[in-house]
Design a protein around this motif. Structure first.
Motif, PDB file in Angstrom:
ATOM      1  N   CYS A  76       0.786  -1.029   0.084  1.00 53.67           N
ATOM      2  CA  CYS A  76       0.069  -0.111  -0.032  1.00 53.67           C
ATOM      3  C   CYS A  76       0.781   1.128  -0.035  1.00 53.67           C
ATOM      4  O   CYS A  76       0.600   2.175   0.624  1.00 53.67           O
ATOM      5  CB  CYS A  76      -0.853   0.108   1.189  1.00 53.67           C
ATOM      6  N   THR A  77       1.921   1.169  -0.662  1.00 52.79           N
ATOM      7  CA  THR A  77       3.111   2.303  -0.707  1.00 52.79           C
ATOM      8  C   THR A  77       2.960   3.021  -2.242  1.00 52.79           C
ATOM      9  O   THR A  77       2.158   2.401  -2.829  1.00 52.79           O
ATOM     10  CB  THR A  77       4.353   1.702  -0.698  1.00 52.79           C
ATOM     11  N   MET A  82       7.784   0.397  -4.813  1.00 51.77           N
ATOM     12  CA  MET A  82       7.445  -0.976  -4.777  1.00 51.77           C
ATOM     13  C   MET A  82       8.379  -1.967  -5.064  1.00 51.77           C
ATOM     14  O   MET A  82       8.884  -2.963  -4.150  1.00 51.77           O
ATOM     15  CB  MET A  82       6.028  -1.267  -5.155  1.00 51.77           C
ATOM     16  N   SER A  83       9.192  -1.706  -6.073  1.00 51.46           N
ATOM     17  CA  SER A  83      10.322  -2.369  -6.479  1.00 51.46           C
ATOM     18  C   SER A  83      11.263  -2.721  -5.448  1.00 51.46           C
ATOM     19  O   SER A  83      11.873  -4.027  -5.240  1.00 51.46           O
ATOM     20  CB  SER A  83      10.991  -2.005  -7.909  1.00 51.46           C
ATOM     21  N   GLU A  84      11.929  -1.599  -5.070  1.00 60.57           N
ATOM     22  CA  GLU A  84      12.915  -1.574  -3.954  1.00 60.57           C
ATOM     23  C   GLU A  84      12.294  -2.238  -2.682  1.00 60.57           C
ATOM     24  O   GLU A  84      13.005  -2.766  -1.987  1.00 60.57           O
ATOM     25  CB  GLU A  84      13.365  -0.136  -3.668  1.00 60.57           C
ATOM     26  N   LEU A  85      11.256  -2.217  -2.268  1.00 62.01           N
ATOM     27  CA  LEU A  85      10.668  -2.750  -1.189  1.00 62.01           C
ATOM     28  C   LEU A  85      10.757  -4.193  -1.462  1.00 62.01           C
ATOM     29  O   LEU A  85      11.114  -4.852  -0.593  1.00 62.01           O
ATOM     30  CB  LEU A  85       9.202  -2.116  -0.934  1.00 62.01           C
ATOM     31  N   VAL A 109       4.325  -1.649 -12.917  1.00 64.59           N
ATOM     32  CA  VAL A 109       4.543  -2.290 -11.761  1.00 64.59           C
ATOM     33  C   VAL A 109       4.187  -3.904 -11.771  1.00 64.59           C
ATOM     34  O   VAL A 109       5.111  -4.622 -11.063  1.00 64.59           O
ATOM     35  CB  VAL A 109       3.267  -1.855 -10.886  1.00 64.59           C
ATOM     36  N   VAL A 110       3.227  -4.700 -12.615  1.00 67.71           N
ATOM     37  CA  VAL A 110       3.140  -5.928 -12.591  1.00 67.71           C
ATOM     38  C   VAL A 110       4.323  -6.469 -13.451  1.00 67.71           C
ATOM     39  O   VAL A 110       4.944  -7.789 -12.910  1.00 67.71           O
ATOM     40  CB  VAL A 110       2.003  -6.100 -13.748  1.00 67.71           C
ATOM     41  N   LYS A 111       5.008  -5.757 -14.504  1.00 67.07           N
ATOM     42  CA  LYS A 111       6.185  -6.217 -15.275  1.00 67.07           C
ATOM     43  C   LYS A 111       7.349  -6.437 -14.235  1.00 67.07           C
ATOM     44  O   LYS A 111       8.353  -7.339 -13.981  1.00 67.07           O
ATOM     45  CB  LYS A 111       6.648  -5.048 -16.398  1.00 67.07           C
ATOM     46  N   GLN A 112       7.698  -5.402 -13.286  1.00 64.92           N
ATOM     47  CA  GLN A 112       8.708  -5.288 -12.470  1.00 64.92           C
ATOM     48  C   GLN A 112       8.439  -6.347 -11.185  1.00 64.92           C
ATOM     49  O   GLN A 112       9.430  -7.145 -11.073  1.00 64.92           O
ATOM     50  CB  GLN A 112       8.822  -4.015 -11.773  1.00 64.92           C
ATOM     51  N   LEU A 113       7.481  -6.197 -10.719  1.00 64.49           N
ATOM     52  CA  LEU A 113       7.303  -7.211  -9.432  1.00 64.49           C
ATOM     53  C   LEU A 113       6.890  -8.764  -9.920  1.00 64.49           C
ATOM     54  O   LEU A 113       7.686  -9.506  -9.176  1.00 64.49           O
ATOM     55  CB  LEU A 113       6.099  -6.720  -8.567  1.00 64.49           C
ATOM     56  N   SER A 114       6.387  -9.115 -10.784  1.00 65.14           N
ATOM     57  CA  SER A 114       6.397 -10.243 -11.165  1.00 65.14           C
ATOM     58  C   SER A 114       7.581 -10.838 -11.479  1.00 65.14           C
ATOM     59  O   SER A 114       7.911 -12.012 -11.276  1.00 65.14           O
ATOM     60  CB  SER A 114       5.538 -10.531 -12.577  1.00 65.14           C
TER      61      SER A 114
END
Length: 291
Positions: A76-77, A82-85, A109-114
């Motif tokens: 929830c940031t 988000m990626s660094e977290l 976001v989806v590309k990076q976190l997945s």
């Protein structure tokens, strides 16, 4: 769905206890969706406030500690952190844990976190279309998501069982679920969320620059139209820049619509202007049952 006293998740971890994070915690506790809710925040005061208002059971001092043992982790940031977290906590994550977020943009976001969570957890993007002008834990409320749409953006390789668990969670919070691709999500929200905010800000700034005395005469129409301009500028600037191409296209198309209205007014074309306004009224009236 949850049945009886059985919890959907044993541990829910919320990273970022602001309006959305706090409201998720309150709703999850109210509906008994998790046996334990753990919270971490960049500001310890916000995490302490989450426990104080009973949106969480426990404070974690680091993201790594927060995700230990979690079955569901919700970011929830701001999207830009988000990626660094995820890089910080991914090594402590259970491989069966579902990770989602509440970010207002999805493609990047989806590309990076997945990618970051591949083989380390199960990432599925979410975007509950709920919020308020005050974005803090002190504005959190357990019914924030009731009647709201939550857009879920799973990748094709996501297992249906995991998608269902996440969908069940949002539905228990009161959300109606819509499923899209990340790219389609960003196009949709540019029209229905990001552009309206920019338009509200533009209208306020127009009056401020061209006719500031008019603020002494405003009524409900202006207040309703510009309410969302009171949203946090830092948050909204990040949102706009993270979806800049879609918003730019929307602005270009809105300019075309305004040019159409200007042409009708300039030409004193009463019938064409009435037709234009009638079409908008009828479509807007059709939406009333959704609010």
């Amino acid at each position: 769905m949850k049945s009886g006293s059985k919890f959907l998740f044993q541990q829910l971890t919320i990273l970022g206890p602001g309006l959305l994070g706090g409201s998720i915690g309150l709703a999850a506790k109210k509906h008994r969706l998790a046996r334990k809710v753990v919270v971490w925040g960049r500001r310890i005061e916000a995490a302490e406030a989450a426990v104080k208002i009973k949106a969480a059971d426990k404070i974690a001092l680091t993201p790594e500690d927060a995700v230990r043992g979690a079955d569901l982790v919700i970011l929830c940031t701001p999207v830009q952190v988000m990626s660094e977290l995820v890089r910080q906590f991914r090594s402590k994550l259970k491989r069966t844990a579902i990770v989602t977020d509440v970010g207002s943009t999805k493609y990047d976001v989806v590309k990076q976190l997945s990618s970051l969570l591949s083989g380390r957890g199960i990432y599925i993007g979410s975007h509950p279309m709920a919020g308020a002008e005050k974005d803090s834990i002190h504005a959190a409320k357990p019914d924030l998501f009731e009647g709201a749409v939550c857009i879920v953006t799973p990748l094709p390789r996501a297992r249906q069982a995991n998608i269902k668990r996440l969908v069940d969670f949002w539905q228990e919070l009161g959300c109606a679920i819509r499923t899209t691709t990340p790219a389609e999500h960003d196009e949709i929200v540019a029209y229905i969320s990001h552009l309206p905010h920019m338009m509200a800000a533009a209208l306020v700034n127009l009056v401020e620059r061209r006719k500031p005395d008019a603020f002494n005469f405003i009524g409900n129409g202006f207040r309703d139209m510009t309410r969302i301009a009171s949203g946090p500028p830092e948050m909204w600037s990040h949102i706009a820049l993270s979806n800049r191409e879609e918003i730019r296209r929307c602005i270009d198309r809105m300019i075309e619509e305004l040019e159409t209205i200007r042409r009708h007014v300039t030409n004193s074309s009463g019938s064409e202007l009435r037709s234009y306004l009638r079409r908008a009224k009828e479509r807007r009236d059709d939406l009333k049952h959704r609010f």
